[in-house]
Design an enzyme around this catalytic site. Structure first.
Site, mmCIF file in Angstrom:
data_model
loop_
_atom_site.group_PDB
_atom_site.id
_atom_site.type_symbol
_atom_site.label_atom_id
_atom_site.label_comp_id
_atom_site.label_asym_id
_atom_site.label_seq_id
_atom_site.Cartn_x
_atom_site.Cartn_y
_atom_site.Cartn_z
ATOM 1 N N ASP A 51 1.581 2.026 16.352
ATOM 2 C CA ASP A 51 2.579 2.979 15.267
ATOM 3 C C ASP A 51 2.682 4.057 15.681
ATOM 4 O O ASP A 51 2.521 4.883 14.979
ATOM 5 C CB ASP A 51 1.636 2.674 13.940
ATOM 6 C CG ASP A 51 2.581 2.703 12.614
ATOM 7 O OD1 ASP A 51 3.672 2.798 12.839
ATOM 8 O OD2 ASP A 51 1.928 3.065 11.822
ATOM 9 N N HIS A 84 3.631 -3.346 3.994
ATOM 10 C CA HIS A 84 4.196 -2.131 3.097
ATOM 11 C C HIS A 84 4.392 -3.024 1.658
ATOM 12 O O HIS A 84 5.554 -3.101 1.117
ATOM 13 C CB HIS A 84 5.439 -1.522 3.524
ATOM 14 C CG HIS A 84 5.178 -0.759 4.475
ATOM 15 N ND1 HIS A 84 4.809 0.767 4.311
ATOM 16 C CD2 HIS A 84 5.049 -0.724 5.919
ATOM 17 C CE1 HIS A 84 4.561 1.510 5.551
ATOM 18 N NE2 HIS A 84 4.719 0.595 6.447
ATOM 19 N N ARG A 108 -12.834 -9.434 -6.748
ATOM 20 C CA ARG A 108 -12.070 -10.117 -7.702
ATOM 21 C C ARG A 108 -10.777 -10.121 -7.526
ATOM 22 O O ARG A 108 -9.727 -10.761 -8.172
ATOM 23 C CB ARG A 108 -12.288 -9.474 -9.126
ATOM 24 C CG ARG A 108 -13.983 -10.225 -9.722
ATOM 25 C CD ARG A 108 -14.038 -10.128 -11.067
ATOM 26 N NE ARG A 108 -14.175 -8.628 -11.598
ATOM 27 C CZ ARG A 108 -15.028 -7.983 -11.703
ATOM 28 N NH1 ARG A 108 -16.038 -8.205 -11.305
ATOM 29 N NH2 ARG A 108 -14.974 -6.459 -12.039
#
Length: 379
Positions: free
Chosen positions: A270, A193, A225
């Site tokens: 989860d 998170h 990048r």
């Protein structure tokens, strides 16, 4: 002594046939069929898989109950329900709710941990503290009003019951908090998170974080990048969770992450309180979630946990990759046990470990769940 025969024994590095698994309350070892004494107690696996009990280190709830409610009967109900999915040990996982609620949940789990060795359900290993020390920019389905800056003292003061704690290293004092936790207690720190850059994530790992919370979800992605949290997780030797319900993560990534992470690949659910329940409306951290099939969403469309069963996660990975079943089972048993430092007694069928065993059919549906050498569930 009890013996499981006529099964395909799932080891950390392969599958063994034409042998028997001997156990009492601990695993005794693998023996030849002809060496089983007469009058021994025999369990017939009927050609199915004989595997270590699954270890779910990131699961909020099941069957209408949620860890963050801090209700003892509810946590026991979750433990009993997930046992039927092959989970023999687990980490009740909290959300970003008020600190009073979190403290209450910790106290309740603390009071249940020792009892859970003998109850009719999966054994509690410790709490997974997912929040409140996260970044509001990547809160996902967590409640922003309860997010706090990283607080090492809170984690250290509750290190007797917390096994894993999620932190966002880029938040004020984040890296310092990670270092303080890792230097002063046994709690494992996970990065999640988080809006951290690649460099900020590496700083968190260098400070002591050893785990990544649900890879790809609620974190910076992999760009050429700006490699982000995902790039750092794939580069460094940290255990890495994946929610393999085919909704959170495209199934094409299962094999890639499994191959890159190897023994650090960790399957989690989860799962929310909606797990094992019919489609409809439920709550997660005080927010309404809408469940439709494998999808759990907030009203604004944000993904909000799952209804995944851990044995189904194993099947999903097997069905969508070329990974051998033993490696996938390891990702749901030994690898998560190692991630929280519980692999001395959990996660594999090695002699001396707790006799936490599952017998499954060829589709990895659970036929029997054995915890501490006792049959706790039969389909």
């Amino acid at each position: 002594m009890k013996y499981i025969v006529n099964g395909k024994i799932v080891l950390p590095d392969g599958i063994l046939e034409n042998s028997a698994l001997a156990f009492e309350d601990k695993i005794v070892g693998i023996t030849h069929i002809e060496d089983i004494p007469q009058n021994a107690e025999i369990i017939d696996a009927n050609g199915g898989f004989v595997a270590p009990g699954l270890v779910d280190i990131h699961i909020h709830g099941y069957l209408g109950e949620d860890t963050s409610d801090g209700i003892a009967d509810g946590i026991e109900k979750i433990a009993n329900g997930i046992m039927k999915n092959g989970v023999t040990s687990w980490c009740p996982t909290t959300m970003t709710v008020s600190m009073d609620q979190i403290k209450s949940a910790l106290d309740v789990v603390r009071s249940l941990k020792a009892k859970s060795k003998d109850w009719d359900g999966a054994e509690i290993l410790g709490v997974n503290l997912e929040g409140p020390f996260i970044n509001p920019k990547k809160k996902g389905a967590q409640a922003e009003e309860y997010i706090k800056v990283p607080d090492a003292k809170f984690v250290i003061d509750n290190a007797d019951i917390i096994s894993l704690a999620t932190m966002a290293p880029e938040m004020e004092g984040g890296v310092e908090a990670i270092a303080e936790i890792c230097q002063n207690c046994e709690v494992k720190v996970s990065i999640g998170h988080t809006d951290a850059s690649f460099e900020e994530t590496l700083a968190g790992i260098d400070a002591g974080a050893t785990h990544i919370t649900h890879l790809f979800n609620a974190q910076t992605g992999l760009l050429h990048r700006n490699p982000g949290v995902v790039g750092a997780a794939l580069l460094r030797d940290v255990s890495t969770e994946l929610i393999c319900d085919t909704f959170h993560i495209h199934k094409g990534l299962f094999e890639l992450i499994g191959k890159v992470k190897g023994d650090k690949f960790v399957l989690i659910t989860d799962c929310t309180r909606a797990g094992g329940m019919p489609d409809g409306e439920y709550t997660l951290g005080g927010q309404k979630i809408i469940v439709n099939g494998i999808e759990c969403l907030l009203e604004d469309g944000t993904i909000a946990g799952s209804v995944l069963k851990l044995n189904n996660a194993v099947k999903n990975v097997c069905d969508n990759t070329d990974m051998p079943l033993w490696a996938v089972v390891k990702a749901a048993s030994l690898n998560p046990a190692k991630a929280i430092g519980a692999d001395d007694c959990k996660g594999s069928l090695e002699a001396g470990k707790d006799a936490d065993i599952i017998i499954t059919d060829d589709d990895f549906n659970i036929v029997k769940t054995i915890i501490g050498g006792k049959i706790k569930y039969e389909s």
